[in-house]
Design a protein around this motif. Structure first.
Motif, PDB file in Angstrom:
ATOM      1  N   PHE A 127       1.340   6.694  -1.176  1.00 16.17           N
ATOM      2  CA  PHE A 127       0.082   6.694  -0.426  1.00 16.17           C
ATOM      3  C   PHE A 127      -0.822   7.851  -0.857  1.00 16.17           C
ATOM      4  CE2 PHE A 127       1.431   4.275   3.693  1.00 16.17           C
ATOM      5  CZ  PHE A 127       1.358   3.079   2.976  1.00 16.17           C
ATOM      6  N   PHE A 146       0.155  11.139  -0.524  1.00  9.80           N
ATOM      7  CA  PHE A 146       0.465  12.360   0.218  1.00  9.80           C
ATOM      8  C   PHE A 146       1.028  13.399  -0.729  1.00  9.80           C
ATOM      9  CE2 PHE A 146       0.698  11.225   4.927  1.00  9.80           C
ATOM     10  CZ  PHE A 146      -0.021  10.055   4.785  1.00  9.80           C
ATOM     11  N   ASP A 173       7.770   9.069  11.422  1.00  4.19           N
ATOM     12  CA  ASP A 173       6.544   9.399  12.137  1.00  4.19           C
ATOM     13  C   ASP A 173       6.737   9.378  13.651  1.00  4.19           C
ATOM     14  OD1 ASP A 173       6.748   6.689  12.580  1.00  4.19           O
ATOM     15  OD2 ASP A 173       5.098   6.177  11.230  1.00  4.19           O
ATOM     16  N   LEU A 182       2.317  12.914  13.064  1.00  6.83           N
ATOM     17  CA  LEU A 182       1.047  12.304  13.477  1.00  6.83           C
ATOM     18  C   LEU A 182      -0.128  13.192  13.082  1.00  6.83           C
ATOM     19  CD1 LEU A 182       1.989  10.850  16.981  1.00  6.83           C
ATOM     20  CD2 LEU A 182       2.238   9.861  14.701  1.00  6.83           C
ATOM     21  N   TYR A 218      -0.786  12.449   9.558  1.00  3.07           N
ATOM     22  CA  TYR A 218      -1.474  11.151   9.481  1.00  3.07           C
ATOM     23  C   TYR A 218      -2.972  11.319   9.735  1.00  3.07           C
ATOM     24  CZ  TYR A 218       2.456   7.746   9.422  1.00  3.07           C
ATOM     25  OH  TYR A 218       3.515   6.941   9.090  1.00  3.07           O
ATOM     26  N   LEU A 252      -6.086  10.758   7.198  1.00  2.00           N
ATOM     27  CA  LEU A 252      -7.148   9.780   7.464  1.00  2.00           C
ATOM     28  C   LEU A 252      -8.514  10.417   7.278  1.00  2.00           C
ATOM     29  CD1 LEU A 252      -6.029   7.642  10.537  1.00  2.00           C
ATOM     30  CD2 LEU A 252      -6.429   6.901   8.189  1.00  2.00           C
ATOM     31  N   LEU A 306      -9.143  10.953   3.625  1.00  2.00           N
ATOM     32  CA  LEU A 306      -9.451   9.685   2.970  1.00  2.00           C
ATOM     33  C   LEU A 306     -10.877   9.254   3.282  1.00  2.00           C
ATOM     34  CD1 LEU A 306      -6.095   7.764   3.515  1.00  2.00           C
ATOM     35  CD2 LEU A 306      -7.149   8.299   1.314  1.00  2.00           C
ATOM     36  N   ASP A 307     -11.273   9.408   4.531  1.00  2.00           N
ATOM     37  CA  ASP A 307     -12.635   9.023   4.912  1.00  2.00           C
ATOM     38  C   ASP A 307     -13.663   9.820   4.122  1.00  2.00           C
ATOM     39  OD1 ASP A 307     -11.749   7.146   6.663  1.00  2.00           O
ATOM     40  OD2 ASP A 307     -11.880   8.427   8.439  1.00  2.00           O
ATOM     41  N   ILE A 315     -13.506   8.696   0.377  1.00  8.89           N
ATOM     42  CA  ILE A 315     -14.084   7.363   0.174  1.00  8.89           C
ATOM     43  C   ILE A 315     -15.599   7.424   0.285  1.00  8.89           C
ATOM     44  CG2 ILE A 315     -14.289   5.056   1.201  1.00  8.89           C
ATOM     45  CD1 ILE A 315     -11.288   5.302   1.958  1.00  8.89           C
ATOM     46  N   LEU A 337      -8.054   3.246  -2.217  1.00  8.94           N
ATOM     47  CA  LEU A 337      -8.100   4.227  -1.138  1.00  8.94           C
ATOM     48  C   LEU A 337      -8.370   3.561   0.202  1.00  8.94           C
ATOM     49  CD1 LEU A 337     -10.019   7.162  -2.864  1.00  8.94           C
ATOM     50  CD2 LEU A 337      -7.596   7.026  -2.277  1.00  8.94           C
ATOM     51  N   THR A 338      -9.209   2.552   0.179  1.00  4.34           N
ATOM     52  CA  THR A 338      -9.512   1.832   1.413  1.00  4.34           C
ATOM     53  C   THR A 338      -8.267   1.122   1.932  1.00  4.34           C
ATOM     54  OG1 THR A 338     -11.802   1.524   0.697  1.00  4.34           O
ATOM     55  CG2 THR A 338     -10.987   0.070   2.439  1.00  4.34           C
ATOM     56  N   VAL A 377      -5.144   2.041   1.328  1.00  7.60           N
ATOM     57  CA  VAL A 377      -4.238   3.082   1.825  1.00  7.60           C
ATOM     58  C   VAL A 377      -4.690   3.560   3.203  1.00  7.60           C
ATOM     59  CG1 VAL A 377      -3.534   5.486   1.494  1.00  7.60           C
ATOM     60  CG2 VAL A 377      -3.442   3.890  -0.413  1.00  7.60           C
ATOM     61  N   ARG A 378      -5.982   3.748   3.327  1.00  6.57           N
ATOM     62  CA  ARG A 378      -6.532   4.200   4.612  1.00  6.57           C
ATOM     63  C   ARG A 378      -6.142   3.237   5.735  1.00  6.57           C
ATOM     64  NH1 ARG A 378     -10.358   6.006   8.626  1.00  6.57           N
ATOM     65  NH2 ARG A 378      -9.414   4.372   9.834  1.00  6.57           N
ATOM     66  N   GLN A 388      -3.615   1.184   5.809  1.00  9.05           N
ATOM     67  CA  GLN A 388      -2.177   1.235   6.063  1.00  9.05           C
ATOM     68  C   GLN A 388      -1.798   2.475   6.862  1.00  9.05           C
ATOM     69  OE1 GLN A 388       0.419  -0.127   2.677  1.00  9.05           O
ATOM     70  NE2 GLN A 388      -1.516  -0.210   1.562  1.00  9.05           N
ATOM     71  N   VAL A 389      -2.404   3.594   6.508  1.00 12.11           N
ATOM     72  CA  VAL A 389      -2.110   4.822   7.243  1.00 12.11           C
ATOM     73  C   VAL A 389      -2.595   4.698   8.691  1.00 12.11           C
ATOM     74  CG1 VAL A 389      -2.639   7.291   7.439  1.00 12.11           C
ATOM     75  CG2 VAL A 389      -2.149   6.295   5.196  1.00 12.11           C
ATOM     76  N   ALA A 390      -3.765   4.120   8.853  1.00  9.32           N
ATOM     77  CA  ALA A 390      -4.300   3.945  10.206  1.00  9.32           C
ATOM     78  C   ALA A 390      -3.381   3.049  11.036  1.00  9.32           C
ATOM     79  CB  ALA A 390      -5.711   3.355  10.135  1.00  9.32           C
ATOM     80  N   GLN A 414      -0.158   2.641  10.589  1.00  9.27           N
ATOM     81  CA  GLN A 414       1.052   3.410  10.878  1.00  9.27           C
ATOM     82  C   GLN A 414       0.820   4.374  12.036  1.00  9.27           C
ATOM     83  OE1 GLN A 414       3.464   1.542   9.249  1.00  9.27           O
ATOM     84  NE2 GLN A 414       4.461   3.521   8.909  1.00  9.27           N
ATOM     85  N   LEU A 415      -0.335   5.006  12.007  1.00  9.52           N
ATOM     86  CA  LEU A 415      -0.651   5.962  13.070  1.00  9.52           C
ATOM     87  C   LEU A 415      -0.735   5.260  14.419  1.00  9.52           C
ATOM     88  CD1 LEU A 415      -1.493   8.706  14.142  1.00  9.52           C
ATOM     89  CD2 LEU A 415      -3.848   8.214  13.443  1.00  9.52           C
TER      90      LEU A 415
END
Lengths: 132, 132
Positions: A55, A57, A77, A83, A86, A90, A93-94, A97, B100-101, B103-104, B106-108, B110-111
């Motif tokens: 991912f 990380f 997690d 968390l 995480y 996020l 990533l935001d 992107i 990246l989108t 992954v974002r 997927q991470v979201a 998971q969270l």
DNA sequence: TCTTGCCTTGACGTCCGCGTCAAGGCTTAC
DNA sequence: GTAAGCCTTGACGCGGACGTCAAGGCAAGA
């Protein structure tokens, strides 16, 4: 199980496992001959690390997840520290992107401008009697 | 103009200019004392390089733009080779943003899942009589 | 016994765009 | 004369996650 088998089952290399151990992330027990010894739990930890690495990380960012599993929780997690990672990821990533999208738009604009300025372009788009 | 002044005017460092020269990207004439000498055209080349670098282009990817300017064209992207780089970069950016989108997302997910599984979360969202 | 194949540690290489330090030369101002 | 401030080349450092090679030990099968 020894290092070669663990690496193979996790789809990685022995070098990677020794590296993780050097970082204190995945320590190994030792057999009488000095060989590293792992069990199924180690495989689970390793898979957690690899998933997060895939991912994007950082290795250090996987540490809370590994420690969470090692503490006996069902998932990496299942702990607050994970968390936090995480949420931080996020946000990163935001931001990333957003930046890349901005750059993409600027490059696209430059390309459009440069193509428009080019004399007798090689690829007419719709007019000029182009076939298809 | 000497290396320090050029670096200052372009908002970069002398080390960077020497590095570009070592890569053959921005060669310099030499004065009688061995000092590097630059002119306004070099500043224009350097600014082209820096702009593309800020966009995330590799140094090698800036070469066609520099050569285009050096060939006498008004803009670094007035040449086909530069447009090729633009298009390739756009494709790379699209792929990267897409990844990246993904992954974002997927991470979201998971969270969200991990938060839902947490007992007595610290931040109730809307119900449970929260104030605002 | 010998070969094969696993394992060990140690240490240098990779990629990229520089940062930083060292040792010294040139020029200018005082 | 000398101090300041520019310049020169050379060379090592950095960050991250390993790859790769070297030299040697251990285990198992023929």
């Amino acid at each position: 199980m020894r290092i070669g088998e663990l690496a193979a089952r996790a789809g990685t290399t022995t070098r990677t496992l020794r590296y993780y151990e050097s970082r204190g992330l995945l320590p190994a027990r030792r057999g009488g001959n000095g060989y590293r010894t792992y069990d199924e739990d180690d495989l689970k930890l390793l898979r957690q690390i690899r998933t997060l690495q895939d991912f994007g990380f950082d290795l250090e960012e996987t540490r809370p997840f590994v420690e969470c599993l090692r503490a006996g929780h069902p998932e990496g997690d299942s702990c607050p520290a994970s968390l936090v990672v995480y949420r931080r990821k996020l946000a990163e990533l935001d931001t990333l992107i957003e930046q890349l999208t901005s750059v993409r738009a600027q490059v696209a604009a430059q390309l459009t401008r440069a193509e428009a300025a080019a004399p007798g372009g090689p690829e007419p788009k719709c007019e000029l009697g182009g076939h298809g």
